[in-house]
Structures are given as C-alpha cells and as structure tokens.
Motif scaffolding. Structure first.
Motif, mmCIF file in Angstrom:
data_model
loop_
_atom_site.group_PDB
_atom_site.id
_atom_site.type_symbol
_atom_site.label_atom_id
_atom_site.label_comp_id
_atom_site.label_asym_id
_atom_site.label_seq_id
_atom_site.Cartn_x
_atom_site.Cartn_y
_atom_site.Cartn_z
ATOM 1 N N CYS A 21 -42.181 75.256 64.228
ATOM 2 C CA CYS A 21 -42.826 76.573 64.073
ATOM 3 C C CYS A 21 -41.932 77.678 64.635
ATOM 4 N N PRO A 22 -41.542 78.630 63.796
ATOM 5 C CA PRO A 22 -40.650 79.705 64.249
ATOM 6 C C PRO A 22 -41.288 80.635 65.274
ATOM 7 N N ASN A 23 -42.613 80.649 65.312
ATOM 8 C CA ASN A 23 -43.304 81.550 66.237
ATOM 9 C C ASN A 23 -43.961 80.831 67.420
ATOM 10 N N GLU A 24 -43.638 79.536 67.547
ATOM 11 C CA GLU A 24 -44.168 78.727 68.664
ATOM 12 C C GLU A 24 -45.688 78.832 68.788
ATOM 13 N N LEU A 25 -46.349 78.570 67.667
ATOM 14 C CA LEU A 25 -47.807 78.733 67.625
ATOM 15 C C LEU A 25 -48.567 77.427 67.809
ATOM 16 N N ILE A 26 -47.836 76.309 67.833
ATOM 17 C CA ILE A 26 -48.495 75.005 67.944
ATOM 18 C C ILE A 26 -48.006 74.310 69.214
ATOM 19 N N ALA A 27 -48.921 73.641 69.898
ATOM 20 C CA ALA A 27 -48.556 72.929 71.123
ATOM 21 C C ALA A 27 -49.221 71.559 71.140
ATOM 22 N N LEU A 28 -48.626 70.651 71.901
ATOM 23 C CA LEU A 28 -49.266 69.361 72.112
ATOM 24 C C LEU A 28 -50.202 69.503 73.297
ATOM 25 N N VAL A 29 -51.430 69.059 73.121
ATOM 26 C CA VAL A 29 -52.413 69.112 74.198
ATOM 27 C C VAL A 29 -52.980 67.711 74.405
ATOM 28 N N GLU A 30 -53.650 67.534 75.525
ATOM 29 C CA GLU A 30 -54.220 66.228 75.821
ATOM 30 C C GLU A 30 -55.691 66.372 76.184
ATOM 31 N N GLU A 31 -56.491 65.505 75.614
ATOM 32 C CA GLU A 31 -57.915 65.533 75.902
ATOM 33 C C GLU A 31 -58.389 64.091 76.035
ATOM 34 N N ALA A 32 -59.011 63.772 77.130
ATOM 35 C CA ALA A 32 -59.501 62.405 77.390
ATOM 36 C C ALA A 32 -58.396 61.371 77.195
ATOM 37 N N GLY A 33 -57.191 61.728 77.628
ATOM 38 C CA GLY A 33 -56.081 60.787 77.571
ATOM 39 C C GLY A 33 -55.426 60.654 76.212
ATOM 40 N N VAL A 34 -55.896 61.441 75.234
ATOM 41 C CA VAL A 34 -55.317 61.380 73.892
ATOM 42 C C VAL A 34 -54.571 62.680 73.603
ATOM 43 N N GLN A 35 -53.318 62.527 73.156
ATOM 44 C CA GLN A 35 -52.505 63.696 72.842
ATOM 45 C C GLN A 35 -52.587 64.033 71.361
ATOM 46 N N PHE A 36 -52.619 65.305 71.073
ATOM 47 C CA PHE A 36 -52.608 65.746 69.673
ATOM 48 C C PHE A 36 -52.104 67.189 69.627
ATOM 49 N N ALA A 37 -51.728 67.609 68.415
ATOM 50 C CA ALA A 37 -51.227 68.968 68.241
ATOM 51 C C ALA A 37 -52.387 69.920 68.020
ATOM 52 N N MET A 38 -52.217 71.138 68.514
ATOM 53 C CA MET A 38 -53.261 72.148 68.354
ATOM 54 C C MET A 38 -52.621 73.514 68.122
ATOM 55 N N TYR A 39 -53.229 74.293 67.251
ATOM 56 C CA TYR A 39 -52.761 75.661 67.040
ATOM 57 C C TYR A 39 -53.217 76.488 68.236
ATOM 58 N N THR A 40 -52.268 76.990 68.986
ATOM 59 C CA THR A 40 -52.625 77.704 70.212
ATOM 60 C C THR A 40 -52.251 79.186 70.147
ATOM 61 N N GLY A 41 -51.683 79.582 69.013
ATOM 62 C CA GLY A 41 -51.246 80.969 68.893
ATOM 63 C C GLY A 41 -52.382 81.896 68.507
ATOM 64 N N ASN A 42 -52.036 83.150 68.406
ATOM 65 C CA ASN A 42 -52.971 84.151 67.928
ATOM 66 C C ASN A 42 -53.188 83.907 66.428
ATOM 67 N N PRO A 43 -54.420 83.965 65.952
ATOM 68 C CA PRO A 43 -54.674 83.699 64.528
ATOM 69 C C PRO A 43 -53.824 84.549 63.585
ATOM 70 N N ASP A 44 -53.519 85.758 63.987
ATOM 71 C CA ASP A 44 -52.766 86.664 63.111
ATOM 72 C C ASP A 44 -51.260 86.428 63.130
ATOM 73 N N ASP A 45 -50.781 85.581 64.028
ATOM 74 C CA ASP A 45 -49.334 85.424 64.183
ATOM 75 C C ASP A 45 -48.694 84.444 63.205
ATOM 76 N N CYS A 46 -49.509 83.627 62.559
ATOM 77 C CA CYS A 46 -48.950 82.678 61.592
ATOM 78 C C CYS A 46 -48.462 83.437 60.365
#
Ligand code: SF4
Ligand code: SF4
Length: 66
Positions: A21-46
């Motif tokens: 992602c050129p705008n660094e809008l996605i990050a890996l997050v962890e929930e209950a020991g499970v890792q997955f990708a999540m869109y963490t940017g501002n909705p308008d930035d994509c």
C-alpha cells in the motif's frame, strides 16, 4: 471512495498488502492470538490503486468503489 474488505478467516497475515500500500493504510493486528490484516487508514485516503487486492495470495482482500 473505496472500501477495503478483508476476510479474517482467509487472511494468513503474510503482510503483502501492508507492504504494497503506497499510503500505508493497512496494518497487521492481533486479536485473541490471531493475526490478520486490517484497514487502519482514514476512509478517504485510499486512492483505489488495487495493489493490495492484487498482492493478496489468498484472495482474502477486496477493493470496492462506492
Ligand atoms: S487500494 Fe491501494 S491505496 Fe487503497 S488500501 Fe489498497 S493498496 Fe492502499
Ligand atoms: S495479503 Fe492477504 S493474506 Fe496477506 S496479510 Fe494481506 S489480506 Fe492477509
């Protein structure tokens, strides 16, 4: 405006979408020991480049234009 949908069940947390992602809008997050990708940017930035969707080897990420 674009909406990024990530299927947590299919995501293998490889990080390819995060890296591409050129705008660094996605990050890996962890929930209950499970890792997955999540869109963490501002909705308008994509910019709808579809790089994340193309990069995903699992077909777990889709970009949709609203
Ligand atoms: S479509 Fe492009 S700008 Fe939007 S989240 Fe994916 S890689 Fe980032
Ligand atoms: S590229 Fe696909 S499998 Fe890899 S972290 Fe992103 S959504 Fe998950």
């Amino acid at each position: 405006m674009y909406v990024i949908k990530i299927d947590r069940e299919k995501c293998q947390a490889c990080g390819d979408c995060v890296d591409t992602c050129p705008n660094e809008l996605i990050a890996l997050v962890e929930e209950a020991g499970v890792q997955f990708a999540m869109y963490t940017g501002n909705p308008d930035d994509c910019i709808g480049c579809f790089s994340c969707e193309s990069a995903c080897p699992e077909g777990s990420l889709t970009v949709t234009e609203l």
